[in-house]
Design a protein around this motif. Sequence first.
Motif, mmCIF file in Angstrom:
data_model
loop_
_atom_site.group_PDB
_atom_site.id
_atom_site.type_symbol
_atom_site.label_atom_id
_atom_site.label_comp_id
_atom_site.label_asym_id
_atom_site.label_seq_id
_atom_site.Cartn_x
_atom_site.Cartn_y
_atom_site.Cartn_z
ATOM 1 N N SER A 1 127.439 71.141 -62.792
ATOM 2 C CA SER A 1 127.987 70.985 -64.143
ATOM 3 C C SER A 1 129.252 71.824 -64.224
ATOM 4 O O SER A 1 129.606 72.531 -63.278
ATOM 5 C CB SER A 1 126.974 71.438 -65.202
ATOM 6 O OG SER A 1 126.808 72.852 -65.165
ATOM 7 N N THR A 2 129.913 71.769 -65.357
ATOM 8 C CA THR A 2 131.090 72.621 -65.553
ATOM 9 C C THR A 2 130.687 74.019 -65.994
ATOM 10 O O THR A 2 131.568 74.858 -66.243
ATOM 11 C CB THR A 2 132.034 72.001 -66.586
ATOM 12 O OG1 THR A 2 131.321 71.773 -67.809
ATOM 13 C CG2 THR A 2 132.609 70.676 -66.088
ATOM 14 N N ARG A 3 129.390 74.281 -66.071
ATOM 15 C CA ARG A 3 128.931 75.623 -66.434
ATOM 16 C C ARG A 3 129.241 76.593 -65.310
ATOM 17 O O ARG A 3 129.017 76.313 -64.134
ATOM 18 C CB ARG A 3 127.424 75.609 -66.722
ATOM 19 C CG ARG A 3 126.843 76.971 -67.107
ATOM 20 C CD ARG A 3 125.348 76.881 -67.321
ATOM 21 N NE ARG A 3 124.668 76.465 -66.110
ATOM 22 C CZ ARG A 3 124.332 77.283 -65.110
ATOM 23 N NH1 ARG A 3 124.652 78.563 -65.176
ATOM 24 N NH2 ARG A 3 123.686 76.819 -64.061
ATOM 25 N N GLU A 4 129.754 77.764 -65.667
ATOM 26 C CA GLU A 4 130.078 78.778 -64.678
ATOM 27 C C GLU A 4 128.820 79.219 -63.941
ATOM 28 O O GLU A 4 127.772 79.425 -64.536
ATOM 29 C CB GLU A 4 130.723 80.000 -65.329
ATOM 30 C CG GLU A 4 132.025 79.714 -66.060
ATOM 31 C CD GLU A 4 131.807 79.351 -67.522
ATOM 32 O OE1 GLU A 4 130.661 79.005 -67.888
ATOM 33 O OE2 GLU A 4 132.772 79.422 -68.292
ATOM 34 N N GLY A 5 128.936 79.334 -62.634
ATOM 35 C CA GLY A 5 127.824 79.796 -61.823
ATOM 36 C C GLY A 5 126.884 78.711 -61.361
ATOM 37 O O GLY A 5 125.901 78.996 -60.680
ATOM 38 N N SER A 6 127.157 77.447 -61.703
ATOM 39 C CA SER A 6 126.266 76.364 -61.288
ATOM 40 C C SER A 6 126.492 76.015 -59.821
ATOM 41 O O SER A 6 127.516 76.350 -59.224
ATOM 42 C CB SER A 6 126.489 75.136 -62.173
ATOM 43 O OG SER A 6 127.823 74.685 -62.093
ATOM 44 N N ALA A 7 125.531 75.321 -59.233
ATOM 45 C CA ALA A 7 125.573 74.984 -57.817
ATOM 46 C C ALA A 7 126.725 74.035 -57.517
ATOM 47 O O ALA A 7 127.124 73.222 -58.364
ATOM 48 C CB ALA A 7 124.245 74.352 -57.393
#
Length: 537
Positions: A152-158
Motif C-alpha cells: 500500500s502507500t502506507r509508510e513501512g508496508s511490504a
Amino acid sequence: MSATGYRSQAPAGQAGFAQLLRAEWVKFSTVRGWVAGLVLAAMAIVALGLAPSGQGSCGTHGPASDCAQLVGPGGEAVTDSFYFVHQPLTGDGSITVRMTSLTGRLPDFSDDAGASQGNPSQGNAGNGDGSGPRTRAGLVPWAKAGIIVKASTREGSAYAAMMVTGAHGVRMQYDYTGDLAGLAGSVSAASPRWLRLTRSGDTIAGYDSADGSHWSEVGSVTLPGLRPTAQGGLFATSPQYSQLSMGQLSLSGAASQATGTFDHVRLGGGWPDGAWAGAAVDAPGGPAAGSPGGFQDAGGRFSVTGTGDIAPSVSGASGIGVTIAQTLIGVFAGLVAVAVVGAMFMTAEYRRGLIRVTLAATPVRGRVLAAKAVVIGDVTFAAGLVSAAIVVALGQRVLRGHGVYVWPASALTEVRVITGTAAVLAVAAVLALAIGTIVRRGAAAVATVIVVIVLPYLLTVTTPVLPVGPTEWLARVTPAAAFAVQATLAQYPQVSNVYVPSAGYFPLAPWAGFAVLCAWTAAALILATFLLRRRDA
C-alpha cells in the motif's frame, strides 16, 4: 657479596588450591582500597548509565515519542521516503520498463563554509532564489529509481523493487533489509537497463536485461500478507548527502535528489486501464526526509524525481539513536578502576615484601598466580554483572524519557550484552593482574594497563578521534575488540554509514572479539608465570 633470593624448601603442593583460593580471597577482602575500587567501578557504571541526556538524539527536548521510529514488516526500524507514481494492481500481473538515465542533484557547499552547515543566510543562498543551499549535478552511491510493487502507500508496508542505483548497478531490494545484485554498471541512453517485476500471489520476482530481449532473474521473494490489491509503478529516491572528513563521516545537512527517466512502460495482468497518480511517501526514519518530488509523463516517457530512502534505519553518523551498549558508557570508568585494582592485587605484594611469604607457603608459583586470577576475575565479574544489569534494565527507560531513541534488542541479546560486559571486565582485570606480575612496580603496571587496555577502548568506543581505518584496526587486534560482545545492530551494505564501535557497530562478531581479549590475557599469563618462576621474589 651478592644477595641470594629466598626460595622455600617446602614440598610442592603442601597447600591445597582451595586453601590458596581462600587465602587470596581473605587478602582481597581485607584491603579496603581494593574492595572500594570495585564498588566505585560498579557505582560509576550505574551512575553514568542512568544519567539523563540533556537533549534527545532526535534534536528535541520533548518526550520520547518525538523519536518514534517507523517499523518495517520484520519489526526493524526503517525509513520509507520516496516519490511514487502508481496504479493499483489487483491479483497477478507484471510491469516492465526501460530506464535510460539516472541523474541527481547534490548540495554544493564548496564556496561557503557557512552554507556547509546548512545555513543559507551566510552567503551561497542557493539556487539563485534564497530557497536553500546551492546544488550541483551528482548522485549519492545509493540514489535509486526504478519500479516497485508495494502492499500500500502506507509508510513501512511490504514491498519489492527493481532499481538502478547511483554507484551499485541494478539491484532488487525488498522489505527494507533485502538486497540482491543485478547488472553492474551505470545507466545511459546508450546503455539502458530494462527492469521487470512479476507478481504471482504473494511472490514477487525481479528481472533485468540490457537489451529487452534477454532477461535474467535477479531474485524471487515472498511478501507475507500482500494484499489482493497492491500498488505498483515507478519511483525515485535519494538518501542524505554525506562526505568523509578526516576519515570520519560528517553529514552536510541537506538532502540529495534523484531523477529517473523511463519509457517502454508495459503493464500485464491485473492493472486497470487508468491514469497514473503521483504521491510522496514520506515517513523519515533517519536524517533523510522525503520531499514531494514529482513526475512528468510526456507521451509515455516518464521522468520521476524524489528524495529520501527506502531502507533500514541505522545508528551513528547517518542515523539517530543509541544502543543499549551505549547506555553502558560508564564501563569506561569501571574499566579503569578494575584494571588498577587488578594490577595492584599483585604489585602491592611486591611493594610490601609479602610476596616472599606467599611463595614460601606455596612454592608452586604458578598456582599463586592462578588463585589470584580466579579471585580477581570472580569478584570483578560479580560487580560487572550487577551494574550492567541495572543499567540495561533501567537506563533505556531514563533515556527514552528524555527524548532519546534507544534501539530495541531482544531479551537474549540483552542477556549477552550484560554477561558479556561483566566477562570483559573480569578478563581485563586478570590481564591487569598478569601485567602487574610482569612489571612488579605499581606505577609502571598501572601505566602499562592504561596503554594496553584502557586507551584502545577510549580511542575506539568512547571518544573516537582516529580515521575509520585505524579505528577498525584497533577494534580488531587490541583488547578493546572484546567490547564486540555489546553489539546489537546489523550492518547494511545498502545504507551508507560509518559502521564504527562508537555508533554501536563492531568489525568482529561478539564472541570473536571477546576471544581477542582472552588471547591477550592468556599470553600475558603465560609470560607472567614464566617470569614468576624464574625471578627471585
